[in-house]
Design a protein around this motif. Structure first.
Motif, PDB file in Angstrom:
ATOM      1  N   THR A   2     -69.300   2.552 -58.085  1.00 42.82           N
ATOM      2  CA  THR A   2     -68.424   1.373 -58.266  1.00 42.82           C
ATOM      3  C   THR A   2     -69.247   0.099 -58.431  1.00 42.82           C
TER       4      THR A   2
ATOM      5  N   ASN B 116     -65.346   8.011 -42.928  1.00 36.53           N
ATOM      6  CA  ASN B 116     -65.447   7.594 -44.317  1.00 36.53           C
ATOM      7  C   ASN B 116     -66.427   6.439 -44.478  1.00 36.53           C
ATOM      8  N   SER B 117     -66.835   6.204 -45.718  1.00 37.63           N
ATOM      9  CA  SER B 117     -67.706   5.084 -46.040  1.00 37.63           C
ATOM     10  C   SER B 117     -66.987   4.158 -47.014  1.00 37.63           C
ATOM     11  N   VAL B 118     -67.639   3.068 -47.390  1.00 37.68           N
ATOM     12  CA  VAL B 118     -67.045   2.137 -48.347  1.00 37.68           C
ATOM     13  C   VAL B 118     -67.146   2.687 -49.770  1.00 37.68           C
ATOM     14  N   TYR B 119     -67.846   3.808 -49.944  1.00 39.90           N
ATOM     15  CA  TYR B 119     -68.040   4.362 -51.279  1.00 39.90           C
ATOM     16  C   TYR B 119     -67.112   5.537 -51.576  1.00 39.90           C
TER      17      TYR B 119
ATOM     18  N   GLY C 145     -64.165   8.504 -49.467  1.00 37.26           N
ATOM     19  CA  GLY C 145     -63.532   8.909 -48.226  1.00 37.26           C
ATOM     20  C   GLY C 145     -62.325   9.789 -48.448  1.00 37.26           C
TER      21      GLY C 145
ATOM     22  N   PRO D 158     -62.791   3.747 -53.259  1.00 35.37           N
ATOM     23  CA  PRO D 158     -62.462   2.321 -53.332  1.00 35.37           C
ATOM     24  C   PRO D 158     -63.184   1.668 -54.498  1.00 35.37           C
ATOM     25  N   GLY D 159     -62.631   0.585 -54.998  1.00 38.11           N
ATOM     26  CA  GLY D 159     -63.290  -0.140 -56.077  1.00 38.11           C
ATOM     27  C   GLY D 159     -62.299  -0.813 -56.987  1.00 38.11           C
TER      28      GLY D 159
END
Length: 639
Positions: free
Chosen positions: A264, A348-351, A353, A433-434
C-alpha cells in the motif's frame, strides 16, 4: 577393507554399545509383491482391508521405501508417491498436491496417526510444522481422489495418511547423524517395555537447513532450524487397546522474500519467521468379536509469527468415534461422528489482517458407509457424510464405488463422488488497509468450492513378479475462488466466480526382475481448464492458476541389493513444464548407497539432483529456490 575398518572404528567410538544391538532390518524392499498386495490399509474404507481389494487410486509408501529413499523429511519422502506432486518453493516451504490445483494448495487432507494437519487459516497444510522421524513410520497411504465421505470437507483431490509404528516395534535405542552441503540432522530414540502388556518410546531430533539460491546464483535468506521431541505409549488390557502420543517443536526460519517489500505504498521490512507448537493424542479401541469400537481425542496448538503481517495462535480440539461392524450377511457397515473446535487468535498489523481478529469455529459431522457383497465377484460401497460448519451450514458428501474382482489377482473399480472445500479464514476474513483500489475486504459471502469426481481403475498382480495399477478420472469443479470488484466501490472481494474441469491418468507398476533387483515405474498426465461464470470479471488472474501444474510426470526407481551388506537405489523423475511465468521441464536423478558395517551400525551416502545445473519447481519467481545438487552422509547406530 581398510576404509571399512576405519569407519567402523570411528562409529564404535561414538556408540560404544552398538555391537550389542539387534535392529530389525528389512531385506530388499521389506516385502515381496504378493505381500505388498496383502498389506492391510485403512484410508479407503476406514476398516482394515488388503491393498489389492481397495477400490481407489491408492499408493502405499512402506517403511523400507522410506529408508532406502534417503529422504531427510516427511515432505521430501512424499516424492515417492507417484500420485502426488511435491514442489519446493524455498528451503522450508513446499507445495504438495494431487490431481492439480497447486496454485490453490488447499484441496488435500493430511493425517498423522489420525490427527489432521489441516489449518482453518487457509484450508491447507503448513509443511514446515509437520515432521515425523521417518524411521518411526510404518507406512504412508496416499489416496488420490476424493475422500470426503470418510474424512470430511477438504479431502477433495486426495488424502495422505501417515501411520507410525506401534511402540512395541521400536524397542531399544537408535541414534542417527547426517550432514551434507544443504542440511544437517540428528535424531535419537529409545523404546522399552511398559509393564507386561505395553511399550513406549521417546525421541528427540533437530536439524539445520542452509540458505538456498535463485537461478541467478543470488542467495535467498531462507535458512531454518527446528528442534522437536515426542513420545508414544501403547498397551492392552483384555479386549481394550490404548495409545497416547504427543509431539512438541520450535523453529525459526529466514524470510525468503527480499529484505523489504512495498505494501500500500509503504516500504515494509521483513523479519524472521518463528513457529512452534505441540499436540497430544489419545485413542481407545475395543474388539467386540468381529466388530471394533474406537474413540479418539487430540489437542493441537500452533504458534506462527510472520512479521510484519500477523501473529497467529491456533488451538484445536478434536473428538471422534467410530463403530465398524463385523460383516453381517452381505453387509459390512461402518459409521461414526466427529466434533472439532478451533480457537484462532491473530495479532493483525497495519499492513494485513483478519477481521475478526479472534474467531472460534466448530465442525460437527456424522458418516455411514456400507459395503455390500453382490455375489462372489462384485462389491458395492455406498457412503454419506453430513458435515456442518459455521460458514455454509451443512454439506453432504456422498460416495458410491463398484468393484469387480476379476479372478484372484485383478480388480476393476469405478466411483462417483461429491466433495467440497469449505471456506477458510483466508476466504472470508482478510483485510488489507489502504487507499482504494488496493483495499481488500475479504469474502463475506464466500461459499464452499464443490467437486464432482468420476473414476475408473484397475489393479492387478500379473504373476509373482509384476504388480500394476492404472487409474483414470474426470472432475468437475464449481464455485472456485475468484477475486472480484465490490459493485459500485473501488474495493476487492473474494467470491465463487470460477468453474473448472480436469481429466487425467495415473499409472504405476512394480517389477521384481530378480530376487535382488526391483524396478518401479510411474507416469501421470493431467489437463485442467477453468473459466469464469457469466458476467464475472476476475481481477486476480485466477484463470492462470492452471499453469502451475505440470501436464505430465514420469519416474523410474531401481532398488538393488548388491550383497547382504550393500544396497544401491537410483531414482529418476521427469516433470513437465509450468507456465505463467514459464518454468522449464526438468529431469532429476537421485542415488543412495547403503552399507551395513555391523549388524547394529550402518552408513549411507545420498545424492539428490545429481546432474544438471538445477531447476525451479514453482512459478513464483521473486524468491523461488533453484533446486541444486545436494549430498549427505548418514551414520545410524542401534543399541
Amino acid at each position: 577393507m581398510a576404509l571399512k575398518r576405519c569407519l567402523t572404528g570411528v562409529a564404535l567410538s561414538l556408540f560404544p554399545h552398538a555391537a550389542l544391538a539387534y535392529p530389525v532390518q528389512d531385506n530388499l524392499t521389506g516385502m515381496s509383491l504378493e505381500e505388498l498386495g496383502a498389506v492391510r490399509i485403512t484410508s479407503v474404507s476406514k476398516r482394515e482391508e488388503p491393498l489389492a481389494d481397495a477400490p481407489a487410486a491408492v499408493y502405499v509408501i512402506s517403511a523400507a521405501d522410506l529408508r532406502r529413499s534417503g529422504a531427510a523429511s516427511l515432505v521430501e519422502a512424499l516424492r515417492l508417491a507417484p500420485n502426488l506432486q511435491v514442489m519446493q518453493v524455498s528451503s522450508g516451504t513446499h507445495v504438495v498436491t494431487a490431481r492439480g490445483f497447486a496454485g490453490d494448495n488447499n484441496k488435500l487432507l493430511v493425517l498423522v496417526d489420525g490427527r489432521s494437519a489441516y489449518t482453518p487459516l487457509f484450508a491447507g497444510v503448513f509443511w514446515d510444522a509437520q515432521d515425523v522421524p521417518l524411521d518411526d513410520i510404518e507406512r504412508i497411504e496416499v489416496v488420490s481422489g476424493p475422500g470426503g465421505t470418510l474424512w470430511g470437507t477438504n479431502a477433495v483431490n486426495g488424502v495422505i495418511n501417515v501411520i507410525t509404528r506401534p511402540a512395541s516395534a521400536t524397542q531399544g535405542g537408535r541414534v542417527a547423524l547426517s550432514g551434507g552441503n544443504a542440511r544437517k540432522d540428528g535424531t535419537a530414540r529409545y523404546g522399552a517395555a511398559l509393564g507386561e502388556n505395553g511399550a513406549y518410546r521417546i525421541y528427540g531430533k533437530a536439524f539445520s537447513v542452509q540458505n538456498t539460491e535463485t537461478a541467478s546464483g543470488k542467495q535467498i535468506n531462507d535458512a531454518w532450524h527446528k528442534a522437536q521431541a515426542g513420545f508414544r505409549a501403547d498397551w492392552r488390557q483384555g479386549a481394550d487397546g490404548y495409545t497416547v502420543q504427543g509431539d512438541a517443536y520450535r523453529a525459526r526460519k529466514g524470510h525468503p522474500l527480499p529484505g523489504s517489500i512495498i505494501v500500500t505504498g509503504l516500504t515494509v521490512p521483513l523479519g524472521e519467521l518463528e513457529l512452534g507448537g505441540g499436540n497430544l493424542l489419545a485413542r481407545w479401541t475395543r474388539q467386540l468379536g468381529g466388530s471394533t469400537l474406537s474413540a479418539q481425542a487430540y489437542y493441537d496448538r500452533t504458534e506462527r509469527d510472520v512479521p510484519p503481517f500477523f501473529n497467529e495462535t491456533l488451538d484445536i480440539l478434536d473428538l471422534q468415534t467410530q463403530y465398524t461392524m463385523a460383516p453381517a450377511g452381505r453387509h459390512a457397515l461402518a459409521f461414526g461422528a466427529q466434533y472439532r473446535h478451533a480457537d484462532d487468535q491473530l495479532q493483525n498489523s497495519v499492513y494485513f489482517g483478519f477481521l475478526p481478529a479472534r474467531q472460534k469455529s466448530k465442525w460437527t459431522s456424522v458418516f455411514a458407509q456400507d459395503e455390500v457383497a453382490l455375489g462372489d465377484a462384485w462389491r458395492l460401497t455406498l457412503g454419506l457424510r453430513a458435515e456442518r460448519n459455521g460458514y455454509t451450514g451443512t454439506e453432504f458428501l456422498p460416495n458410491a464405488r463398484l468393484a469387480w474382482k476379476v479372478g484372484a489377482d485383478s480388480m476393476l473399480w469405478g466411483a462417483v463422488s461429491r466433495t467440497v472445500r469449505a471456506p477458510s479464514r483466508l476466504d472470508r476474513d482478510p483485510v488489507v488497509p489502504g487507499v482504494p483500489p488496493h483495499l481488500l475486504v475479504g469474502g463475506p459471502d464466500f461459499q464452499s468450492e464443490v467437486a464432482r469426481f468420476f473414476e475408473l481403475g484397475i489393479r492387478s498382480q500379473a504373476g509373482p513378479d509384476l504388480l500394476y495399477s492404472i487409474n483414470l478420472y474426470r472432475a468437475l469443479y464449481d464455485d472456485l475462488h475468484s477475486q472480484e470488484q465490490v459493485p459500485g466501490q473501488l474495493k476487492l472481494k473474494f467470491a465463487n466466480g470460477l468453474m473448472g474441469a480436469s481429466r487425467g491418468l495415473e499409472a504405476w507398476a512394480s517389477w521384481q526382475l530378480t530376487p535382488s533387483w526391483r524396478l518401479r515405474g510411474a507416469v501421470t498426465a493431467q489437463h485442467t481448464d477453468t473459466w469464469l461464470k457469466p458476467g464475472v470479471v476476475d481481477l486476480g488472474a485466477s484463470l492462470k492458476r492452471t499453469g502451475r501444474d505440470p501436464a505430465y510426470t514420469a519416474s523410474l526407481r531401481s532398488s538393488w541389493q548388491m550383497s547382504g551388506e550393500r544396497e544401491l537405489d537410483v531414482a529418476l523423475r521427469r516433470v513437465g513444464a509450468l507456465s505463467d511465468p514459464d518454468v522449464p521441464a526438468y529431469t532429476a536423478v537421485d542415488m543412495r548407497f547403503g552399507w551395513k558395517l555391523r549388524p547394529a551400525l550402518s552408513l549411507s551416502l545420498t545424492g539428490n539432483n545429481l546432474f544438471g545445473g538445477g531447476h525451479g519447481e514453482v512459478t513464483e519467481v521473486a524468491y523461488r529456490t533453484h533446486v541444486r545438487r545436494s549430498v549427505a552422509l548418514e551414520l545410524v547406530a542401534w543399541f
